[in-house]
Design a protein around this motif. Structure first.
Motif, PDB file in Angstrom:
ATOM      1  N   ARG A 102      28.727  58.082  27.474  1.00 37.67           N
ATOM      2  CA  ARG A 102      28.117  58.848  27.852  1.00 37.67           C
ATOM      3  C   ARG A 102      27.062  58.537  28.741  1.00 37.67           C
ATOM      4  O   ARG A 102      25.947  59.563  29.782  1.00 37.67           O
ATOM      5  N   ALA A 103      26.821  57.543  29.197  1.00 41.07           N
ATOM      6  CA  ALA A 103      25.386  57.053  29.694  1.00 41.07           C
ATOM      7  C   ALA A 103      26.111  57.721  31.494  1.00 41.07           C
ATOM      8  O   ALA A 103      24.802  58.159  32.278  1.00 41.07           O
ATOM      9  N   THR A 104      27.364  57.184  31.873  1.00 40.22           N
ATOM     10  CA  THR A 104      26.996  57.606  33.056  1.00 40.22           C
ATOM     11  C   THR A 104      27.730  59.157  33.695  1.00 40.22           C
ATOM     12  O   THR A 104      27.590  59.789  34.212  1.00 40.22           O
ATOM     13  N   MET A 105      28.305  59.551  32.068  1.00 43.44           N
ATOM     14  CA  MET A 105      28.950  60.731  32.005  1.00 43.44           C
ATOM     15  C   MET A 105      30.292  60.471  32.975  1.00 43.44           C
ATOM     16  O   MET A 105      30.018  61.350  34.456  1.00 43.44           O
ATOM     17  N   SER A 106      30.948  59.522  33.102  1.00 46.65           N
ATOM     18  CA  SER A 106      32.382  59.334  34.663  1.00 46.65           C
ATOM     19  C   SER A 106      32.903  57.837  33.583  1.00 46.65           C
ATOM     20  O   SER A 106      32.688  57.933  32.624  1.00 46.65           O
ATOM     21  N   THR A 107      33.954  58.927  34.450  1.00 44.42           N
ATOM     22  CA  THR A 107      34.557  56.993  34.012  1.00 44.42           C
ATOM     23  C   THR A 107      34.843  55.914  34.774  1.00 44.42           C
ATOM     24  O   THR A 107      34.922  55.954  35.934  1.00 44.42           O
ATOM     25  N   GLN A 108      34.986  54.628  34.076  1.00 39.94           N
ATOM     26  CA  GLN A 108      34.547  53.516  34.705  1.00 39.94           C
ATOM     27  C   GLN A 108      35.135  52.586  33.725  1.00 39.94           C
ATOM     28  O   GLN A 108      35.699  52.447  32.999  1.00 39.94           O
ATOM     29  N   ASN A 109      35.202  51.893  35.193  1.00 41.90           N
ATOM     30  CA  ASN A 109      36.354  50.814  35.022  1.00 41.90           C
ATOM     31  C   ASN A 109      35.350  49.443  33.934  1.00 41.90           C
ATOM     32  O   ASN A 109      34.651  48.992  35.023  1.00 41.90           O
ATOM     33  N   TYR A 110      35.591  48.827  32.498  1.00 40.84           N
ATOM     34  CA  TYR A 110      35.298  47.759  32.496  1.00 40.84           C
ATOM     35  C   TYR A 110      35.791  45.886  31.897  1.00 40.84           C
ATOM     36  O   TYR A 110      36.997  46.315  31.885  1.00 40.84           O
ATOM     37  N   TRP A 111      34.947  45.520  31.818  1.00 37.51           N
ATOM     38  CA  TRP A 111      35.903  44.598  32.001  1.00 37.51           C
ATOM     39  C   TRP A 111      35.110  43.150  30.158  1.00 37.51           C
ATOM     40  O   TRP A 111      34.368  43.640  30.148  1.00 37.51           O
ATOM     41  N   GLY A 112      35.869  42.915  29.540  1.00 35.82           N
ATOM     42  CA  GLY A 112      35.610  41.977  28.313  1.00 35.82           C
ATOM     43  C   GLY A 112      35.085  40.473  29.362  1.00 35.82           C
ATOM     44  O   GLY A 112      35.411  40.060  30.383  1.00 35.82           O
ATOM     45  N   GLN A 113      34.906  39.534  28.213  1.00 30.99           N
ATOM     46  CA  GLN A 113      34.672  38.268  28.735  1.00 30.99           C
ATOM     47  C   GLN A 113      35.236  37.151  28.845  1.00 30.99           C
ATOM     48  O   GLN A 113      35.696  36.481  29.158  1.00 30.99           O
ATOM     49  N   GLY A 114      36.269  37.689  28.067  1.00 32.60           N
ATOM     50  CA  GLY A 114      37.975  36.917  27.997  1.00 32.60           C
ATOM     51  C   GLY A 114      38.324  35.390  26.907  1.00 32.60           C
ATOM     52  O   GLY A 114      36.671  35.311  26.242  1.00 32.60           O
ATOM     53  N   THR A 115      39.040  35.298  26.478  1.00 38.61           N
ATOM     54  CA  THR A 115      39.374  33.927  26.008  1.00 38.61           C
ATOM     55  C   THR A 115      40.521  33.717  25.884  1.00 38.61           C
ATOM     56  O   THR A 115      41.583  33.958  27.044  1.00 38.61           O
ATOM     57  N   GLN A 116      40.042  32.229  25.481  1.00 33.42           N
ATOM     58  CA  GLN A 116      41.109  31.126  25.960  1.00 33.42           C
ATOM     59  C   GLN A 116      42.199  31.216  25.003  1.00 33.42           C
ATOM     60  O   GLN A 116      42.127  31.221  23.667  1.00 33.42           O
ATOM     61  N   VAL A 117      42.805  31.480  25.723  1.00 33.33           N
ATOM     62  CA  VAL A 117      44.469  30.479  25.119  1.00 33.33           C
ATOM     63  C   VAL A 117      45.113  29.702  25.378  1.00 33.33           C
ATOM     64  O   VAL A 117      45.442  29.864  26.779  1.00 33.33           O
ATOM     65  N   THR A 118      45.550  28.271  24.694  1.00 33.18           N
ATOM     66  CA  THR A 118      46.093  27.482  25.404  1.00 33.18           C
ATOM     67  C   THR A 118      47.300  27.116  24.437  1.00 33.18           C
ATOM     68  O   THR A 118      47.361  26.950  23.587  1.00 33.18           O
ATOM     69  N   VAL A 119      48.236  26.929  24.719  1.00 40.58           N
ATOM     70  CA  VAL A 119      49.605  26.163  24.221  1.00 40.58           C
ATOM     71  C   VAL A 119      49.954  25.118  24.862  1.00 40.58           C
ATOM     72  O   VAL A 119      50.706  24.933  26.092  1.00 40.58           O
ATOM     73  N   SER A 120      50.223  24.449  23.778  1.00 34.56           N
ATOM     74  CA  SER A 120      50.340  23.284  23.851  1.00 34.56           C
ATOM     75  C   SER A 120      51.496  22.377  22.575  1.00 34.56           C
ATOM     76  O   SER A 120      50.414  22.677  21.213  1.00 34.56           O
ATOM     77  N   SER A 121      51.659  21.274  22.814  1.00 38.16           N
ATOM     78  CA  SER A 121      51.746  20.720  21.535  1.00 38.16           C
ATOM     79  C   SER A 121      51.564  19.720  21.549  1.00 38.16           C
ATOM     80  O   SER A 121      51.178  18.714  20.160  1.00 38.16           O
TER      81      SER A 121
END
Length: 121
Positions: A102-121
């Protein structure tokens, strides 16, 4: 103020599973395509999976058959179910979405802040 907030990252052993969530909030009128990207140390950010408003999906070859993207339009939330995780899946995972606000009355692209995924034994 429009926000994308990720959750669900963490440390998991190889072969394990994690489910990431990303909730969009703010004065949003329409959510179009939602995506998950990831960026490993020293590497470029890459598209992992995407889902359109109608539910069509596409995946990076490296995650096909292991990851599933889904969305709950009533909750303005996108999910990434990650199974059979490998050490090479270790990265910061980012939510991305095309939002008509509603603020821009247009379509824009947005990003989140990110979340860390670590795969390790």
């Amino acid at each position: 103020q429009v926000q994308l907030v990720e959750s669900g990252g963490g440390l998991v052993q190889p072969g394990g599973s994690l489910r990431l969530s990303c909730a969009a909030s703010g004065n949003i009128l329409t959510i179009y395509t939602m995506r998950w990207y990831r960026q490993a140390p020293g590497k470029q950010r890459e598209l992992v999976a995407a889902i359109t408003a109608g539910g069509s999906t596409n995946y990076a070859d490296s995650v096909k058959g292991r990851f599933t993207i889904s969305r709950d339009n009533a909750k303005n939330t996108v999910y990434l179910q990650m199974n059979s995780l490998k050490p090479e899946d270790t990265a910061v995972y980012y939510c991305n979405a095309d939002l008509f606000t509603r603020a821009t009355m247009s379509t824009q692209n947005y990003w989140g802040q990110g979340t860390q995924v670590t795969v390790s034994s």
